[in-house]
Design an enzyme around this catalytic site. Structure first.
Site, PDB file in Angstrom:
ATOM      1  N   TYR A   1      52.506  36.389  34.903  1.00  0.00           N
ATOM      2  CA  TYR A   1      51.419  35.435  34.693  1.00  0.00           C
ATOM      3  C   TYR A   1      50.215  36.151  34.066  1.00  0.00           C
ATOM      4  O   TYR A   1      49.993  37.336  34.302  1.00  0.00           O
ATOM      5  CB  TYR A   1      50.997  34.754  35.998  1.00  0.00           C
ATOM      6  CG  TYR A   1      50.502  35.689  37.078  1.00  0.00           C
ATOM      7  CD1 TYR A   1      49.146  35.978  37.216  1.00  0.00           C
ATOM      8  CD2 TYR A   1      51.391  36.286  37.984  1.00  0.00           C
ATOM      9  CE1 TYR A   1      48.686  36.826  38.222  1.00  0.00           C
ATOM     10  CE2 TYR A   1      50.941  37.126  38.989  1.00  0.00           C
ATOM     11  CZ  TYR A   1      49.588  37.399  39.095  1.00  0.00           C
ATOM     12  OH  TYR A   1      49.137  38.242  40.085  1.00  0.00           O
TER      13      TYR A   1
ATOM     14  N   MET B   1      45.942  36.363  33.476  1.00  0.00           N
ATOM     15  CA  MET B   1      44.746  36.051  34.255  1.00  0.00           C
ATOM     16  C   MET B   1      43.494  36.535  33.524  1.00  0.00           C
ATOM     17  O   MET B   1      43.567  37.348  32.601  1.00  0.00           O
ATOM     18  CB  MET B   1      44.813  36.676  35.634  1.00  0.00           C
ATOM     19  CG  MET B   1      44.804  38.185  35.647  1.00  0.00           C
ATOM     20  SD  MET B   1      44.412  38.855  37.291  1.00  0.00           S
ATOM     21  CE  MET B   1      42.747  38.235  37.524  1.00  0.00           C
TER      22      MET B   1
ATOM     23  N   HIS C   1      41.023  45.040  46.302  1.00  0.00           N
ATOM     24  CA  HIS C   1      42.151  44.308  45.729  1.00  0.00           C
ATOM     25  C   HIS C   1      43.378  45.215  45.630  1.00  0.00           C
ATOM     26  O   HIS C   1      44.505  44.817  45.958  1.00  0.00           O
ATOM     27  CB  HIS C   1      41.742  43.806  44.344  1.00  0.00           C
ATOM     28  CG  HIS C   1      42.608  42.720  43.801  1.00  0.00           C
ATOM     29  ND1 HIS C   1      42.848  41.529  44.454  1.00  0.00           N
ATOM     30  CD2 HIS C   1      43.293  42.633  42.618  1.00  0.00           C
ATOM     31  CE1 HIS C   1      43.623  40.765  43.716  1.00  0.00           C
ATOM     32  NE2 HIS C   1      43.915  41.413  42.608  1.00  0.00           N
TER      33      HIS C   1
ATOM     34  N   LYS D   1      38.996  37.147  34.368  1.00  0.00           N
ATOM     35  CA  LYS D   1      37.879  37.141  35.307  1.00  0.00           C
ATOM     36  C   LYS D   1      36.868  36.069  34.901  1.00  0.00           C
ATOM     37  O   LYS D   1      36.560  35.908  33.713  1.00  0.00           O
ATOM     38  CB  LYS D   1      37.191  38.516  35.335  1.00  0.00           C
ATOM     39  CG  LYS D   1      38.062  39.637  35.893  1.00  0.00           C
ATOM     40  CD  LYS D   1      38.426  39.402  37.346  1.00  0.00           C
ATOM     41  CE  LYS D   1      39.104  40.638  37.928  1.00  0.00           C
ATOM     42  NZ  LYS D   1      39.600  40.407  39.296  1.00  0.00           N
TER      43      LYS D   1
END
Length: 271
Positions: free
Chosen positions: A164, A166, A191, A168
């Site tokens: 996937y 992504m 994280h 920010k």
């Protein structure tokens, strides 16, 4: 100046290709044509499986995602990656494929902590700052852990994949790029600690795509048990770095297969 970009290390260029199969055209081609197509696809992916300097390509059969196949390619240069893309497109198999999605990126290790430390010691942009960053980059580049991220080799038996993209967020009140580098370093460290709890169960490949594609990063996960994808993504969504600042694109989940399996996947009946 606290809103500085983190230093990064880059490795292999990556291309994720998602295709649907024209099954009607394949059925109309007849058994002999399908057998010939399967033989050509087998030869093609056997050859693409091992690129230069340890790079590789692999086909995955998708479950869901609105498509049939995910092809993942890693190559040392953009030129070589473009050649792989052309070879797939120009192949006999390519005539039966319809591109649904693709994603261009490069393996990346973000040095948030090293950048924050350097910024705390020296004025960003100064000669001292650049020297400190260069020193950190050299040390990280020599690390076996970092090299495994830049030049990934999937552990044996991890035949399931989830990919996937992504980005920010850049919204008022939740703008990742307005945060001081020390805060971004802290959030990414937290994280990363969540991800490390899945060591041995999930192999993560992070690729950067700022300036290369519409999203900013790609995440490719490999596992022996596909439920691990649900577990790790759920856990990491609760980290502040994702909960406040993460935006996610489409997910594609698949099963790796050997090139010799093209015959069965293309409906060739053994005679």
């Amino acid at each position: 100046m606290s809103q500085i970009a983190p230093a990064t290390l880059e490795g292999w260029y990556a291309l994720h290709q998602v295709f649907s199969m024209d099954w009607a055209a394949l059925r109309a081609a007849g058994p002999a044509a399908r057998a010939e197509l399967a033989a050509e696809a087998t030869a093609l992916f056997n050859e693409l499986a091992k690129g230069a300097d340890g790079t590789w390509s692999a086909p995955f059969r998708l479950a869901g995602g609105g498509a049939d196949w995910l092809f993942v390619h890693f190559r040392p240069t953009l030129d070589e990656l473009a050649d792989v893309q052309r070879r797939v497109s120009d192949s006999a198999l390519g005539a039966y494929l319809r591109r649904e999605y693709d994603y261009l990126s490069i393996t990346e290790a973000g040095l948030y902590h090293a950048t924050a430390e350097a910024a705390g010691e020296h004025k960003p942009g100064s000669d001292e700052f650049r020297a400190r960053i260069a020193e950190s980059m050299a040390a990280e580049a020599a690390s076996a852990h970092v090299r495994s991220r830049l030049y990934p080799q999937v552990p044996e038996g991890m035949r399931y994949v989830s990919f996937y993209p992504m980005t920010k967020r850049r919204e008022q009140g939740a703008n990742w790029y307005s945060l001081p580098v020390a805060d971004r370093s802290r959030l990414m460290r937290e994280h990363g600690m969540t991800g490390r709890t899945f060591a041995g169960r999930v192999f993560q490949v992070i690729t950067g795509s700022v300036g290369l594609d519409d999203w900013e990063w790609g995440v490719t996960l490999f596992a022996r048990d596909p439920l691990e994808f649900k577990r790790i993504v759920t856990e990491m969504r609760y980290d502040e770095a994702s909960a406040v600042y993460g935006e996610f694109g489409r997910f594609f989940t698949g099963i790796r297969f050997a090139p010799e399996e093209w015959a069965s996947h293309l409906g060739v009946v053994a005679g």
